[in-house]
Motif scaffolding. Sequence first.
Motif: not given
Length: 487
Positions: A112-113, A130-132, A152-155, A183-187
Amino acid sequence: MEIDNLTPAELRVWRAFPRGESVDFRTGEDEDTAHGADWESERTVRATVLRALLLNGPQEDGEIPALKLSGARITGLLNLQYGTVVHAVRLSHCFFEDAPLLYGSRLRQLNLSNSVLPGLVAATMRMEGVLRLTDCQVRGPVRLGGAQIAGALFMDRAEITPPDTTEPALQLNHVSIGDDLWAPGLRTHGEVRLNGASVAGSVNLNDARLSNPGDIVLDAQTLVVESDFHMRRLVTFGWIGLRGARIAGRLDLSYARLSNPGDAALRASSCTIGELWLRKGPPMEGTLTLRRAQIDELFLEPEVVPDEVQFNGLVYTSLTPQEPTERRLPMLERDREGYVPHAYEQLTAAYRRIGDDHAARLVQLAKQRRHRMTLPWYGRLWGRVQDATVGYGFHPLRACGWLLSLLAVGSVAFALHHPPPLKADEAPEFNPVFYTLDLLLPVISFGQESAFAPKDGYQALSYALVIAGWILATTVFAGVTRTVSRQ
């Protein structure tokens, strides 16, 4: 669903699905998906059409079906609750009018990027790959509690800002991830819930910004991470809870800014961590709690330590960087529980492991002085005597200095005024030095004290020397006993 009912945009997606071809409605690479509500019908796709494709879509021999859609406005509810989707799904740069419902579903892979969603309901979902959610803007809660993600889970750079923070913004409680949580940069605005989660790889929250002022912002109690947990340059408004967590590798909070004034900033009690790095950042605004934690290597810079800590029961094998005691001891004095003997013993052991016995003795001396403040007045008085005379046994040469000083005073005084003998015909020749030694040393006798009897002020001086001798002997014995018992 009959194919005759499809709009031109939906027909294009329908025909691309059996061959796994991509459909891109975007007008440019830099298009802002946040404006998707204004997109016209030529790029609008109903969620019911996507559901029909995913659950029972057409197939072609020799082709691998897949849903690959970009830049579409998806209207209606994409309901895949309890459904099984065996095809890869990519809905990137899409604008969803309703939060997708994936509760209890089984999917192969979901991307869902760069999409904008009002929320995501996917608790207990099972993901084979993978869940994106990379660069997603989610304006409601993301519910992934109990999900099982084999990959992996990418957020990374995702933004989750629900209007109501009474419910956690990101629910990953009891989730199982077979690879990394990236999840780098997650807000986020609201609580991030990771309690009971299990991550077979590493967790990356570098450069994340988590906000839930005055409340818990990251609940990672009993979290299990088989590798590293990176939170470099993390900014938080609220407190982090890691009670009972197990992190096999490094928990890296380098350059982090943790702020929760008036309450805890980091609670990591009863956790097990391979390495904990707290360095290169400003002092925490709030309490640092490491009670009963077990850490192999604690990288703790004094500058990061806040005004209040809780270290009772903290066990660590090594403490870095190597700092002098005058920079480490103030950390122990900030413990909100007051005098904590265990904290001093741990710091002593850390210095001894690196062979710095001098620093270890200074820590033990500081421990005795801190303990003295907890005693009644007579205990504090006796402690001051021990401190002044022999430094609680850590400065034994100080007793020699006192002894020599008193010996000099007594020798000069009695040399100028010989005390009269008790029996003139039996008294030995008077020696002021050995007479003073007889007074100072309670065990040894040179035959001088019993043969002469000073008068007036010199008698008072002799009594003072006898008392001083007993005090020195007692404090030396107590100090030696304490030193021997530590070996």
